[in-house]
Design a protein around this motif. Structure first.
Motif, short mmCIF file in Angstrom:
data_model
loop_
_atom_site.label_atom_id
_atom_site.label_comp_id
_atom_site.label_asym_id
_atom_site.label_seq_id
_atom_site.Cartn_x
_atom_site.Cartn_y
_atom_site.Cartn_z
N MET A 67 -7.70 0.31 -7.57
CA MET A 67 -6.41 0.54 -7.09
C MET A 67 -5.31 -0.66 -8.04
N ARG B 62 0.04 -0.86 9.86
CA ARG B 62 0.63 -0.14 9.32
C ARG B 62 1.93 0.71 9.20
N VAL C 146 -1.92 5.09 0.45
CA VAL C 146 -3.31 4.97 -0.40
C VAL C 146 -4.62 5.99 1.14
N ASN D 260 0.50 -1.40 0.21
CA ASN D 260 0.07 -0.34 0.03
C ASN D 260 0.96 0.95 0.21
N GLY E 87 -0.83 -1.11 -5.41
CA GLY E 87 -0.73 -0.56 -4.62
C GLY E 87 -1.42 1.10 -3.90
N GLY F 101 -3.26 -4.64 -3.59
CA GLY F 101 -3.19 -4.31 -2.53
C GLY F 101 -4.97 -4.04 -1.58
N LEU G 103 -5.22 -3.35 2.66
CA LEU G 103 -6.13 -2.43 2.94
C LEU G 103 -6.92 -3.14 3.81
#
Lengths: 367, 509
Positions: free
Chosen positions: B214, B56, B23, B20, B217, B42, B46
């Motif tokens: 998406m 994250r 995002v 990611n 990523g 991705g 997410l």
């Protein structure tokens, strides 16, 4: 944040496997070293004594090889069976069956028997063949139960161990009993003993037989078509059937070969060490061999290394107890710790460490 | 208005991959929001971050404008976020109610469990959202669509405001999928926020209010479905123009190649899976076998390839009777098979691509019993070149390939064996648009080359696009067969549901 996090993909490959095994052994030695402290012993000198005796002295290394040979053969049997998806646990029984078969052939070489005067070069192949066939039939029964009737090989093979042990008990107290003596067979004629590798060294030709078997298993399993079919069967029987592999047949083959290899371990013990069939002589070697196979990551070469290491630790433990007065049971605890840490290593190949306070989780990626 | 959930600048790294890359993602209460992307774009990462399964590396998550301290799924659930995975997490032998309350801590460890209160509440929730779940029903007795609604109930019972569904229609029949989308609309109308993770364009157009796309990523766009089109979404997702209608030349079919006569087969459960089924596969023709999953399609494919024994009937390749032939004999006779489960039947994940490429053909690679691995690798390299399989490394583990690339390995392997008849089962299940395009093109090329192809698919769109003739299977019987030119969706749909597709009840043949 959480401490363990699933990796995007498990760390596979030979390098990751070798590294995690090496780290597991080091970790087990480190933790195990603490066990020496209550005895006022220095862990480093204890380890030096342990490994020095079993690998660096001529005498000790001879003992190490002597003990390694049956472990290698049983470990190879484990590799063949488990890689083919046959969860066989009956190696202990096969060792006894192989020992009995070798004893029987060797006793026929005695004066006045049908094979009297048979030269060793002809006797040895005959003994190998006899133990291979006997062990193969013994484990083949379990294989047949599985492929024909869907019997659970884990249970049937464990039960067959008892049958084999009792069968040998019967043999040494009945048909093969030494006249008048203990429940054991007569001593085998000297010309059937496995020759020693060097004068003054206890290691005998058994280790050469084990190494040759490792080479054969490696070529069969990892280079031949039948081995390919076996490995595919073990990894994914559905895909194997899809690929035209006769799954039941390959598993039956693996069962026979695994039992045959373990039976050769029994032969090596009888012809190389005990020189007679003794009740209960296997003493759990069939189970230790499976551990060696696991430590060796079910690879023939890994089995040779792990078995030698394991045998060396056992030999060193005795020496340590004799010389330094430290209990040899510490070494057996360390051996168990190695197994535990290797299993923990499997976890770290799937998860990684995420230490709090670090932005990117690079910690633990190497493991 | 403040979105219910707002993810800002989410970054997630895995060793060697930026899953990611900053995002941003918003979901409003009252909307169905589709998250679209190819495999590996991705989107799952997410959603797993939002649900607290993954940590994250950067970015923040806001619930109704307030930052959420998200440490585990427990925090996510407490904040009103719920997720339904592709594989259901249900105890099959428990009732719906027992499954719903499972894991909730009510009362002491020794207090008897009160199931009546929850059962009433579940019945009430089920009524309010039109879920039609009987709280007392055991999971193992429920159809898949209902099991999924039990999963939804689990979330609603835990007071979830945001429901994330990962590929929710992958396991459903067309009818069940339609019913699910209705349920999701009800949920949104009553103020819930719904996210569906998917790569099925027509579903998004039919059900979603907004869609976030998406790729690699990153978010490449977020649009209202009303202001977009399937073509635009496909272009955003793949990054280039895609044509998802297959162009077929019309040509007469040749002589019969593979004949199935009155085939009767038992399922693993010992029930009758095929009952006297007959089919005729002709040269240069794609015969589409439509039907809802689990109506005997897999058993048919297995019986044709020797993986399942027929208890009656015959399978003939040309004049040769293959009914009792082993899988290996059928292969060498010229019947190739591309199984639906490419990960567990068609390949061995732990082995390399090269080792998988020779699976089924291993005898041809053996000399004096030893495998010629060099030749296997060069064969695999050729296959990868020809079918554009990435990464182009024959030693790469097959299990790590994406679904599309693995499917190309399977398909390439089958084609390379130069079969007379090819059986392909669910060839594009779970694949993204680019890969579907490639697989379709390959099947049509085979048809041009004169192969006889049996296409077993639960995707009607696929059947309609590729087939020359369409047969519909229902409970192990062929309900009817019709040329593609005369196929109409309504009639096929009726046959798939077990009617003969005609008002008067006569089979159309």
């Amino acid at each position: 944040m959480r401490i363990f996090e699933r990796r995007a993909a498990p760390a596979e490959g030979a390098a990751a496997a070798a590294l995690s095994t090496a780290l597991a052994i080091l970790a087990a030695l480190a933790v195990g070293g603490l066990l020496f402290l209550p005895f006022g012993a220095d862990p480093f000198s204890a380890y030096a004594a342990l490994f020095g005796e079993s690998f660096l002295t001529w005498r000790g290394f001879g003992f190490t090889l002597l003990k390694a040979a049956p472990l290698i053969l049983i470990g190879l049997g484990t590799v063949v069976a488990w890689r083919t998806g046959f969860g066989f646990l009956g190696f202990e029984g096969c060792v006894m069956i192989g020992a009995a078969a070798a004893t029987w052939v060797a006793l026929m070489v005695r004066e006045g028997q049908i094979l009297a005067g048979l030269p060793f070069a002809a006797f040895l192949p005959l003994a190998i063949l006899a133990s291979l066939i006997a062990g193969g039939i013994w484990s083949g029964i379990v294989g047949l139960f599985k492929s024909r009737f869907g019997g659970n090989e884990v249970i049937t093979s464990l039960m067959m161990n008892y049958v084999a042990l009792l069968l040998v008990q019967y043999l040494v107290s009945g048909p093969l009993r030494e006249p008048g003596g203990l429940p054991q067979s007569p001593r085998l004629p000297r010309e059937t003993w496995l020759p020693q590798l060097f004068d003054g060294m206890r290691a005998n030709a058994g280790i050469l037989i084990a190494l040759a078997a490792a080479l054969v298993v490696w070529a069969l399993l990892l280079r031949s078509r039948i081995g390919y079919e076996m490995v595919v069967t073990g990894l994914n029987p559905k895909a194997a059937r899809f690929g035209g592999v006769e799954v039941g047949r390959r598993q039956f083959m693996a069962a026979c070969l695994a039992g045959g290899l373990a039976a050769m371990a029994g032969m090596v013990e009888v012809l190389g060490l005990h020189h007679r069939l003794i009740d209960g002589m296997s003493g759990g070697v069939g189970f230790v061999g499976m551990v060696a196979a696991l430590l060796g990551k079910l690879h023939p070469l890994g089995v040779v290394i792990a078995s030698t290491l394991y045998a060396g630790m056992t030999v060193g433990a005795d020496a340590m107890q004799r010389q330094a007065g430290l209990p040899s049971s510490i070494v057996f605890m360390i051996q168990s710790l190695i197994v535990l840490f290797i299993l923990a290593g499997e976890f770290f190949r799937r998860y990684r460490l995420r230490l709090p306070g670090r932005r990117t989780a690079s910690a633990g990626e190497g493991v | 208005m403040t979105p219910f959930l707002s993810a800002r600048g989410i970054v997630k790294r895995f060793p060697g991959v930026l899953a990611n890359d900053h995002v941003d993602f918003d979901v409003n209460a009252g909307e169905i929001h589709a998250l679209l992307g190819e495999n590996g774009a991705g989107k799952s990462t997410l959603m797993q971050i939002v649900y607290g399964l993954y940590g994250r590396d950067a970015g923040e998550i806001l619930i109704e404008g307030r930052p959420l301290d998200l440490r585990s799924t427990r925090d996510a659930i407490a904040a009103g976020i719920g997720m339904i995975h592709q594989e259901f997490m249900l105890v099959r032998r428990f009732s719906a109610t027992e499954n719903v309350v499972l894991g909730l801590k009510a009362g002491g460890a020794l207090k008897p469990l009160d199931l009546e209160g929850p059962a009433r509440e579940i019945a009430e929730l089920s009524r309010r959202y039109g879920l039609q779940v009987d709280p007392a029903a055991r999971i193992e007795h429920l159809p898949v669509g209902t099991q999924q609604r039990v999963e939804i109930l689990k979330l609603l019972y835990r007071k979830a405001k945001l429901l994330i569904l990962d590929e929710p229609t992958a396991v459903l029949t067309p009818g069940e999928a339609e019913a699910l989308l209705k349920v999701l609309r009800t949920l949104a109308d009553q103020g819930h926020a719904v996210v569906i993770v998917t790569h099925k364009l027509h579903e998004i157009m039919a059900a979603a209010d907004r869609v976030t796309i998406m790729r690699d990523g990153r978010v490449v766009g977020s649009v209202k479905t009303a202001e977009s089109s399937e073509a635009e979404l496909a272009r955003l997702m793949v990054g280039r123009e895609v044509a998802l209608t297959a162009r077929r030349s019309t040509r007469p079919a040749g002589p019969s190649v593979l004949r199935v006569e009155g085939l009767t087969v038992m399922s693993d459960q010992g029930r009758s899976a095929l009952e006297g089924l007959s089919l005729d596969l002709r040269e240069g023709e794609i015969l589409g076998l439509a039907g809802v999953d689990g109506n005997g399609q897999s058993e048919l494919a297995q019986a044709l390839t020797g993986l399942r024994t027929a208890s009656g009937g015959r399978v003939l390749l040309g004049e040769r009777d293959l009914t009792r032939a082993s899988p290996a004999e059928r292969r060498s006779a010229g019947v190739a098979y591309v199984p639906a489960d490419r990960r567990h039947v068609g390949s061995v994940g732990a082995l390399s691509i090269a080792e998988n490429a020779i699976l089924g053909d291993q005898r041809a690679y053996a000399r004096f019993g030893l495998l010629d691995r060099k030749r296997g690798r060069s064969f695999a390299a050729g296959l990868m070149e020809r079918f554009d399989i990435r990464p182009r490394k024959p030693d790469y583990p097959a299990g790590k390939l994406s679904g599309g690339n693995l499917q190309k390995v399977q398909l390439g392997r089958a084609i390379a064996s130069d079969p007379r008849a090819l059986i392909v089962e669910q060839p594009t299940r779970g694949l993204d648009v680019g890969a579907i395009e490639a697989v379709w093109a390959e099947l049509l090329r085979l048809r041009e080359a004169g192969k006889a192809i049996l296409l077993i698919s639960a995707e009607l769109e696929e059947i309609l696009n590729l087939s020359d003739r369409i047969a519909v299977i229902y409970e192990g019987r062929i309900m009817g067969e019709l040329p593609a030119a005369q196929a109409d969706l309504r009639r096929i749909g009726l046959m798939m549901a077990g009617s003969h597709g005609e008002e008067d009840g006569h089979a159309d043949l």
